[in-house]
Write a protein that holds these residues in place. Structure first.
Motif, PDB file in Angstrom:
ATOM      1  N   ILE A   1       5.975  -3.502  -5.234  1.00 57.65           N
ATOM      2  CA  ILE A   1       6.111  -3.352  -3.782  1.00 57.65           C
ATOM      3  C   ILE A   1       5.353  -2.106  -3.339  1.00 57.65           C
ATOM      4  CG2 ILE A   1       7.725  -2.688  -1.938  1.00 57.65           C
ATOM      5  CD1 ILE A   1       8.050  -5.566  -2.478  1.00 57.65           C
ATOM      6  N   LEU A   2       4.515  -2.271  -2.322  1.00 60.19           N
ATOM      7  CA  LEU A   2       3.864  -1.143  -1.675  1.00 60.19           C
ATOM      8  C   LEU A   2       4.440  -1.077  -0.259  1.00 60.19           C
ATOM      9  CD1 LEU A   2       0.131  -1.679  -2.736  1.00 60.19           C
ATOM     10  CD2 LEU A   2       1.975  -0.525  -3.975  1.00 60.19           C
ATOM     11  N   ALA A   3       5.256  -0.069  -0.019  1.00 62.34           N
ATOM     12  CA  ALA A   3       5.886   0.113   1.289  1.00 62.34           C
ATOM     13  C   ALA A   3       4.929   0.919   2.161  1.00 62.34           C
ATOM     14  CB  ALA A   3       7.226   0.818   1.113  1.00 62.34           C
ATOM     15  N   LEU A   4       4.021   0.235   2.849  1.00 58.60           N
ATOM     16  CA  LEU A   4       2.979   0.916   3.623  1.00 58.60           C
ATOM     17  C   LEU A   4       3.523   1.514   4.916  1.00 58.60           C
ATOM     18  CD1 LEU A   4      -0.065  -1.455   3.098  1.00 58.60           C
ATOM     19  CD2 LEU A   4       0.662   0.503   1.734  1.00 58.60           C
ATOM     20  N   GLU A   5       4.285   0.746   5.664  1.00 56.88           N
ATOM     21  CA  GLU A   5       4.906   1.200   6.915  1.00 56.88           C
ATOM     22  C   GLU A   5       6.279   0.544   7.018  1.00 56.88           C
ATOM     23  OE1 GLU A   5       4.011   3.369   9.270  1.00 56.88           O
ATOM     24  OE2 GLU A   5       2.093   3.867   8.362  1.00 56.88           O
TER      25      GLU A   5
ATOM     26  N   LEU B   1       2.818  -6.855  -1.666  1.00 53.61           N
ATOM     27  CA  LEU B   1       3.107  -7.063  -3.082  1.00 53.61           C
ATOM     28  C   LEU B   1       1.767  -6.921  -3.798  1.00 53.61           C
ATOM     29  CD1 LEU B   1       5.492  -7.818  -4.984  1.00 53.61           C
ATOM     30  CD2 LEU B   1       4.574 -10.136  -4.966  1.00 53.61           C
ATOM     31  N   SER B   2       1.741  -6.086  -4.832  1.00 52.10           N
ATOM     32  CA  SER B   2       0.483  -5.766  -5.489  1.00 52.10           C
ATOM     33  C   SER B   2       0.550  -6.062  -6.984  1.00 52.10           C
ATOM     34  CB  SER B   2       0.168  -4.283  -5.280  1.00 52.10           C
ATOM     35  OG  SER B   2      -0.984  -3.898  -5.991  1.00 52.10           O
ATOM     36  N   GLN B   3      -0.594  -6.414  -7.519  1.00 48.87           N
ATOM     37  CA  GLN B   3      -0.720  -6.601  -8.964  1.00 48.87           C
ATOM     38  C   GLN B   3      -0.547  -5.263  -9.679  1.00 48.87           C
ATOM     39  OE1 GLN B   3      -4.545  -8.168 -10.098  1.00 48.87           O
ATOM     40  NE2 GLN B   3      -4.023  -8.271 -12.250  1.00 48.87           N
ATOM     41  N   ASN B   4      -0.915  -4.191  -9.004  1.00 48.11           N
ATOM     42  CA  ASN B   4      -0.917  -2.856  -9.601  1.00 48.11           C
ATOM     43  C   ASN B   4      -0.025  -1.911  -8.813  1.00 48.11           C
ATOM     44  OD1 ASN B   4      -3.125  -3.517 -11.479  1.00 48.11           O
ATOM     45  ND2 ASN B   4      -4.332  -3.666  -9.615  1.00 48.11           N
ATOM     46  N   PRO B   5       0.463  -0.844  -9.458  1.00 50.94           N
ATOM     47  CA  PRO B   5       1.231   0.158  -8.712  1.00 50.94           C
ATOM     48  C   PRO B   5       0.335   0.878  -7.701  1.00 50.94           C
ATOM     49  CG  PRO B   5       0.875   0.879 -10.977  1.00 50.94           C
ATOM     50  CD  PRO B   5       0.344  -0.511 -10.880  1.00 50.94           C
ATOM     51  N   TYR B   6       0.963   1.605  -6.798  1.00 51.22           N
ATOM     52  CA  TYR B   6       0.257   2.261  -5.697  1.00 51.22           C
ATOM     53  C   TYR B   6      -0.900   3.135  -6.168  1.00 51.22           C
ATOM     54  CZ  TYR B   6      -0.577   4.958  -1.475  1.00 51.22           C
ATOM     55  OH  TYR B   6      -1.172   5.545  -0.394  1.00 51.22           O
ATOM     56  N   SER B   7      -0.697   3.872  -7.263  1.00 51.24           N
ATOM     57  CA  SER B   7      -1.726   4.808  -7.733  1.00 51.24           C
ATOM     58  C   SER B   7      -3.002   4.105  -8.194  1.00 51.24           C
ATOM     59  CB  SER B   7      -1.178   5.675  -8.862  1.00 51.24           C
ATOM     60  OG  SER B   7      -0.827   4.867  -9.966  1.00 51.24           O
TER      61      SER B   7
ATOM     62  N   GLY C   1      16.923  -9.256   7.219  1.00 54.16           N
ATOM     63  CA  GLY C   1      17.988  -8.832   6.323  1.00 54.16           C
ATOM     64  C   GLY C   1      17.530  -8.502   4.914  1.00 54.16           C
ATOM     65  N   TYR C   2      16.244  -8.251   4.749  1.00 56.34           N
ATOM     66  CA  TYR C   2      15.729  -7.940   3.413  1.00 56.34           C
ATOM     67  C   TYR C   2      16.272  -6.587   2.949  1.00 56.34           C
ATOM     68  CZ  TYR C   2      12.332  -5.149   6.013  1.00 56.34           C
ATOM     69  OH  TYR C   2      11.743  -4.238   6.849  1.00 56.34           O
ATOM     70  N   PRO C   3      16.331  -6.384   1.620  1.00 58.00           N
ATOM     71  CA  PRO C   3      16.848  -5.106   1.105  1.00 58.00           C
ATOM     72  C   PRO C   3      15.837  -3.983   1.310  1.00 58.00           C
ATOM     73  CG  PRO C   3      16.068  -6.472  -0.692  1.00 58.00           C
ATOM     74  CD  PRO C   3      15.970  -7.309   0.559  1.00 58.00           C
ATOM     75  N   LYS C   4      16.310  -2.754   1.192  1.00 56.72           N
ATOM     76  CA  LYS C   4      15.385  -1.617   1.217  1.00 56.72           C
ATOM     77  C   LYS C   4      14.591  -1.627  -0.076  1.00 56.72           C
ATOM     78  CE  LYS C   4      17.566   1.581   4.288  1.00 56.72           C
ATOM     79  NZ  LYS C   4      17.724   2.992   4.570  1.00 56.72           N
ATOM     80  N   PHE C   5      13.301  -1.385   0.046  1.00 56.84           N
ATOM     81  CA  PHE C   5      12.432  -1.353  -1.123  1.00 56.84           C
ATOM     82  C   PHE C   5      11.953   0.066  -1.368  1.00 56.84           C
ATOM     83  CE2 PHE C   5      11.632  -5.729   0.512  1.00 56.84           C
ATOM     84  CZ  PHE C   5      12.074  -6.434  -0.603  1.00 56.84           C
ATOM     85  N   LYS C   6      11.707   0.370  -2.618  1.00 60.29           N
ATOM     86  CA  LYS C   6      11.113   1.647  -2.997  1.00 60.29           C
ATOM     87  C   LYS C   6       9.661   1.400  -3.375  1.00 60.29           C
ATOM     88  CE  LYS C   6      15.402   3.416  -4.876  1.00 60.29           C
ATOM     89  NZ  LYS C   6      16.126   3.781  -6.079  1.00 60.29           N
ATOM     90  N   MET C   7       8.821   2.391  -3.145  1.00 54.80           N
ATOM     91  CA  MET C   7       7.422   2.287  -3.542  1.00 54.80           C
ATOM     92  C   MET C   7       7.350   2.001  -5.040  1.00 54.80           C
ATOM     93  SD  MET C   7       4.339   2.392  -2.323  1.00 54.80           S
ATOM     94  CE  MET C   7       4.140   3.414  -0.886  1.00 54.80           C
ATOM     95  N   ASP C   8       6.516   1.056  -5.418  1.00 59.84           N
ATOM     96  CA  ASP C   8       6.277   0.651  -6.811  1.00 59.84           C
ATOM     97  C   ASP C   8       7.457  -0.054  -7.464  1.00 59.84           C
ATOM     98  OD1 ASP C   8       3.650   1.462  -6.814  1.00 59.84           O
ATOM     99  OD2 ASP C   8       4.058   3.402  -7.720  1.00 59.84           O
ATOM    100  N   GLN C   9       8.435  -0.468  -6.672  1.00 60.82           N
ATOM    101  CA  GLN C   9       9.543  -1.259  -7.211  1.00 60.82           C
ATOM    102  C   GLN C   9       8.985  -2.591  -7.692  1.00 60.82           C
ATOM    103  OE1 GLN C   9      12.747  -1.738  -4.389  1.00 60.82           O
ATOM    104  NE2 GLN C   9      13.687  -3.388  -5.542  1.00 60.82           N
TER     105      GLN C   9
END
Length: 146
Positions: free
Chosen positions: A67-71, A79-85, A106-114
């Motif tokens: 997960i990439l939480a952009l905004e 949703l990314s194949q790779n982590p944010y970095s 009603g989606y859950p809170k996501f963390k970056m790179d989850q």
């Protein structure tokens, strides 16, 4: 007793059979050419989807990624194949390595790179330069039951 077991197995397995598991390798069946946009006065990658990808249009699929939480305040998640970095935006991979998520309410809170498996209806985008080429509509976290 065997009939009842079989019926229960089929009943609980049907939701899994109605979806298609895809991988990032599946989404790599696309080629890009440079196309000029008068609107933004710049070139962008125009997709030419391969047969495998075209068959996914409108189908319910599930795929695992980062997960990439952009905004988050504006519900902009990727949703990314790779982590944010090392994601597409940072120079690793191409546009085929990300999927824009149109999340169900009603989606859950996501963390970056989850790392999650997401389920939704696949939409292919060729023409809207303000959206990703792959869009997962009605997206939600997929809980694997096996």
């Amino acid at each position: 007793m065997h009939k009842l077991s079989f019926i229960l197995f089929v009943f609980f397995s049907l939701p899994v059979w109605s979806q298609t598991r895809i991988t990032w390798e599946t989404l790599a069946d696309v080629k890009f050419t440079d196309k000029y946009s008068e609107e933004v006065k710049a070139y962008y990658y125009y997709p030419h989807f391969g047969t495998t990808v075209k068959e996914l249009e409108g189908k319910e699929v599930f795929i695992k990624g980062f997960i990439l939480a952009l905004e988050p305040k504006e519900d902009i998640y990727i949703l990314s194949q790779n982590p944010y970095s090392s994601c597409f935006f940072c120079g690793n991979g191409g546009p085929e390595s990300i999927i824009e998520l149109k999340l169900k309410p009603g989606y859950p809170k996501f963390k970056m790179d989850q790392v999650v498996t997401m389920k939704g209806r696949m939409k292919l985008n060729k023409d809207d330069i303000y959206q990703c080429n792959y869009i997962l509509q009605e997206a939600e976290v997929f809980e694997e039951r096996w």
